[in-house]
Enzyme design. Structure first.
Site, PDB file in Angstrom:
ATOM      1  CG  ASP A   1      -2.158   0.902   0.939  1.00 20.36           C
ATOM      2  OD1 ASP A   1      -2.088   1.778   0.055  1.00 20.36           O
ATOM      3  OD2 ASP A   1      -3.177   0.743   1.623  1.00 20.36           O
TER       4      ASP A   1
HETATM    5  C1  NOJ Z   1      -3.849   4.029   0.194  1.00 23.26           C
HETATM    6  C2  NOJ Z   1      -5.066   3.140   0.265  1.00 23.26           C
HETATM    7  O1  NOJ Z   1      -5.051   2.415   1.473  1.00 23.26           O
HETATM    8  C3  NOJ Z   1      -5.173   2.175  -0.886  1.00 23.26           C
HETATM    9  O2  NOJ Z   1      -6.402   1.516  -0.810  1.00 23.26           O
HETATM   10  C4  NOJ Z   1      -4.987   2.869  -2.196  1.00 23.26           C
HETATM   11  O3  NOJ Z   1      -5.104   1.949  -3.245  1.00 23.26           O
HETATM   12  C5  NOJ Z   1      -3.618   3.554  -2.204  1.00 23.26           C
HETATM   13  N1  NOJ Z   1      -3.539   4.514  -1.133  1.00 23.26           N
HETATM   14  C6  NOJ Z   1      -3.326   4.278  -3.510  1.00 23.26           C
HETATM   15  O4  NOJ Z   1      -4.096   5.402  -3.583  1.00 23.26           O
END
Ligand code: NOJ
Length: 731
Positions: free
Chosen positions: A290
């Site tokens: 993530d």
């Molecule tokens: C953080 C989020 O937790 C995730 O779900 C997302 O895909 C990423 N950022 C990218 O934006």
């Protein structure tokens, strides 16, 4: 907006002039099998080139306020992946051209983005989608999103999120399919099938990403990014199933989670990412971290610095670094120091390249340039979004059949949500535009034109303690036969980094309900939210309650259709509505208490206000007794359960039958009931249909232990539908 990244295209670097002779290399030959192409390309790559493939940066204007990171000013042409924030492909094609034409090996870049519930044709949030109990429709909606994304220059979405969530305070409850593992599994699979289709190289499809592996929904106290306490037993019986099914359905990629799972953060969790995902489930795609999750191993207290974080995440099984600056800075160094082997790097790169070949990026690296009209909001796409919104709306209460409304009534339309458009889009809808949303008021106007008088007053805003509009609202209500009170949450109140300490509406909105109830006119509450709400004070003041969630562009059309009776509501809850926030966590598939009649709350009821699977219709459905083809079953055998349902009311309508199982005695205590199958059918007035559940003993009656092994024990099991159950013996 704060924390924005502007990537300077002029700074795009190329690390070398393209070598002669690559045009005829085997990996360029589309006729060769993917695995051969991967190996050929891998054999030609330097360590630096390999490391670049394992990194993802952003490209363009980062419009996600939660994505905070150091600015990456120079993007190498060898970069593995970019997050693409634009809605037309021009910039993508420009950058891709550098990668394809100016890097030594011409490896195309993979462009990813959070397409969560539609690209421009925004459809309802996932929590709502699950209330439709119509996975086929969700598949169609995801196919619409895939087409729009690919035409916008996006090859890969960070979706679906299949995190079972049971705490409405957690803003991200809106992004998953509710509180039940099986429901998350079914809708996760539907969504993967919609995004990916049968062939990733098809220009109408994109790669999916199952996230956030695993247990993010267990965030303590509904706070985001925090610790999760998950025992091995709970991990397997609550959180793993949607991932396992998603992998079986062919999910191309997986995202590691932010949460610390009982002492080992998901992003450094070798058991989950390698032992299970890669070895046991044989996933041949890759894991992306993530955003910042590798770097966050430092504040989580398992890595002293970025280098150690890189080592931990990489050896646990995270192949791609999303905006951490850990792999680009330290991976080669770790290889040179012998802490990571070349084989490990090769395995990671192989997984990334495999997807690029499968997506056909080597043959078709560029996105055709089309007009917005060609890309987005095709009439057929809007139709899918409308149908999904219609089926996901849940009629929670309807005393004395106050709904549907008579078309000749005088209707007061009140509340901050009545003319709102933007907030109906929900979170994670950055390419959605308010101008494309039909407001509730506009939907009503269209539907009730010349047949009912609409009297509008805003009454109040969303949260400011300002009662100056109350008098006007009351006057509007006095003139009307019925009040449609449109309340709810702003779109930013749910989604990432949007935890709330209470799931009640702000006091000013509740006060407006109380004030209007003094008129004695029946109140129909229309509620838009990204989470279940605390309604115990509002429920007694309302004749009817319609939960519309965040419906997306269709907005007011299906709502007006339901209010008018042109559409019969068929949504049922995918998540429990607690009586109050203090009951959290409360969910249908809890374990039995040691003293079922004691240990109850002294100050509030101990049962929820609205249960999982609750939802009313304008018609009535009569259920027969459940019939089993046999009351005994052996492991490996099959039994069919049937229930016959008749639409006995005065309107056509759809009914979903939920099949639950339970067993009172087992070596591992079991939930009081678990959903194992559901089916939705449209039944014409007077029509009868037999719903069937083919019981596979191991899958449906068996259970899973803390090692993830499924087992079946002899004994008595119950098959349940609504409030009836029949026994079946396994011996
Ligand atoms: C953080 C989020 O937790 C995730 O779900 C997302 O895909 C990423 N950022 C990218 O934006």
């Amino acid at each position: 907006m704060k924390h924005l990244l502007l990537i300077c295209l002029a700074g795009l670097l190329t690390n070398g002039v393209r070598a002669e002779g690559q045009e005829s290399a085997l990996y360029k030959d589309a006729g060769q099998p993917v695995e051969k192409r991967v190996e050929d390309l891998l054999s030609k790559m330097t360590l630096d080139e390999k490391v670049f493939q394992l990194n993802q940066y952003t490209l363009g204007w980062n419009h996600n306020v939660n994505n905070i990171a150091e600015e990456v000013k120079k993007i190498p042409a060898e970069i593995g992946s970019l997050i693409y924030f634009e809605s037309d492909p021009t910039l993508r094609n420009e950058v891709q051209r550098k990668a394809v034409e100016e890097s030594r090996l011409g490896i195309p870049i993979l462009f990813g983005y959070d397409v969560i519930h539609g690209f421009r044709t925004v459809y309802p949030i996932s929590l709502a989608q699950a209330c439709s109990w119509n996975p086929e429709l969700v598949k169609q909606a995801c196919a619409v999103a895939a087409r729009e994304s690919r035409l916008a220059g996006v090859d890969w979405t960070f979706s679906p999120m299949v995190d079972v969530a049971r705490d409405g305070r957690w803003g991200r409850i809106s992004e998953g399919y509710g509180e039940d593992p099986y429901t998350n599994a079914v809708f996760g699979v539907a969504s993967i099938q919609g995004y990916q289709g049968d062939d990733l190289s098809n220009p109408n499809h994109i790669a999916a990403c199952l996230k956030h592996f695993v247990g993010y929904g267990a965030s303590e106290a509904g706070r985001d990014y925090v610790y999760t306490e998950i025992s091995p037993q709970t991990l397997w019986d609550t959180y793993m199933l949607p991932y396992e099914e998603g992998i079986k359905a062919g999910a191309a990629t997986v995202m590691s989670c932010f949460n610390d799972i009982s002492g080992t953060p998901g992003t450094a969790n070798r058991y989950i990412l390698t032992d299970i995902l890669k070895n046991r489930w044989q996933h041949d795609g890759f894991v992306v971290s993530d955003w910042g999750a590798i770097e966050q191993l430092r504040p989580q207290g398992v890595a002293a610095d970025r280098k150690e974080a890189a080592l931990k995440a990489f050896t646990a099984g995270v192949e791609m670094d999303m905006m951490n600056q850990c792999y680009d800075r330290h991976l080669a160094e770790l290889v040179n120091e012998g802490k990571i082997s070349t084989d490990q790097v090769d395995d990671a790169v192989r997984r990334v390249l495999r997807l690029k070949f499968r997506l056909g990026l080597f043959e078709n690296p560029y996105t055709p340039v089309t007009t917005e009209q060609e890309r987005f909001l095709l009439p057929a796409s809007i139709q899918v979004a409308e149908k999904l919104a219609e089926e996901s709306i849940v009629l929670l209460k309807n005393d004395n059949q106050v709904l549907p409304l008579s078309k000749t009534a005088k209707i007061a339309v009140i509340g901050p949500m009545a003319k709102e458009k933007d907030h109906l889009l929900g979170s994670w809808a950055n390419h959605g535009k308010a101008e494309h949303v039909v407001s509730i008021y506009d939907g009503l106007e269209k539907t009730f034109r010349n047949q009912a008088q609409l009297i509008y007053a805003q009454g109040t805003g969303f949260e400011e303690a300002d009662k100056s509009g109350f008098a006007e609202a009351k006057a509007a209500a006095e003139k009307a036969d019925i009040i449609l009170l449109c309340l709810g949450e702003k779109k930013g109140w749910s989604g990432e980094n949007a935890s709330r300490s209470t799931i009640a509406l702000p006091p000013i909105q509740e006060e407006l309900v109380r004030e209007l109830s003094q008129t004695g006119k029946p109140i129909v509450l229309i509620l838009s939210s990204g989470r279940p709400l605390e309604l115990n004070r509002l429920e007694p003041l309302s004749a009817a309650i319609l939960q519309i969630w965040q419906p997306g562009v269709a907005g007011g059309n299906p709502i007006a259709g339901i209010l008018s009776g042109d559409i019969n509501p068929s949504g049922k809850l995918s998540v429990t509505f607690p009586y109050s926030t203090g009951q959290i966590p409360i969910y249908y598939n809890h374990r039995q208490s040691a003293r079922p009649n004691q240990g109850l709350y002294q100050d509030i009821p101990s049962t929820p206000l609205y249960e999982f699977a609750h939802g009313l219709s304008y018609t009535t459905f009569e259920y027969s007794d459940i019939k089993l083809s046999s009351t005994q079953i052996k492991s490996g055998g099959k039994v069919t359960a049937e229930v016959t349902v008749t639409n006995s009311g005065n309107m056509d309508g759809a009914e979903t039958v939920h099949w639950f199982v339970s067993t009172p005695v087992s070596t591992i205590s079991r939930p009081v009931k678990e959903l194992k199958h559901f089916e939705k059918q449209f039944l014409k007035k007077g029509e009868t249909y037999t719903y069937r559940f083919e019981i596979d003993p191991l899958k449906d009656l068996g259970f899973i232990n803390g090692n993830g092994d499924r087992f079946l024990e002899n004994g008595t099991y119950y098959i349940k539908v609504k409030d009836q159950q029949v026994a079946i013996k396994v011996d």
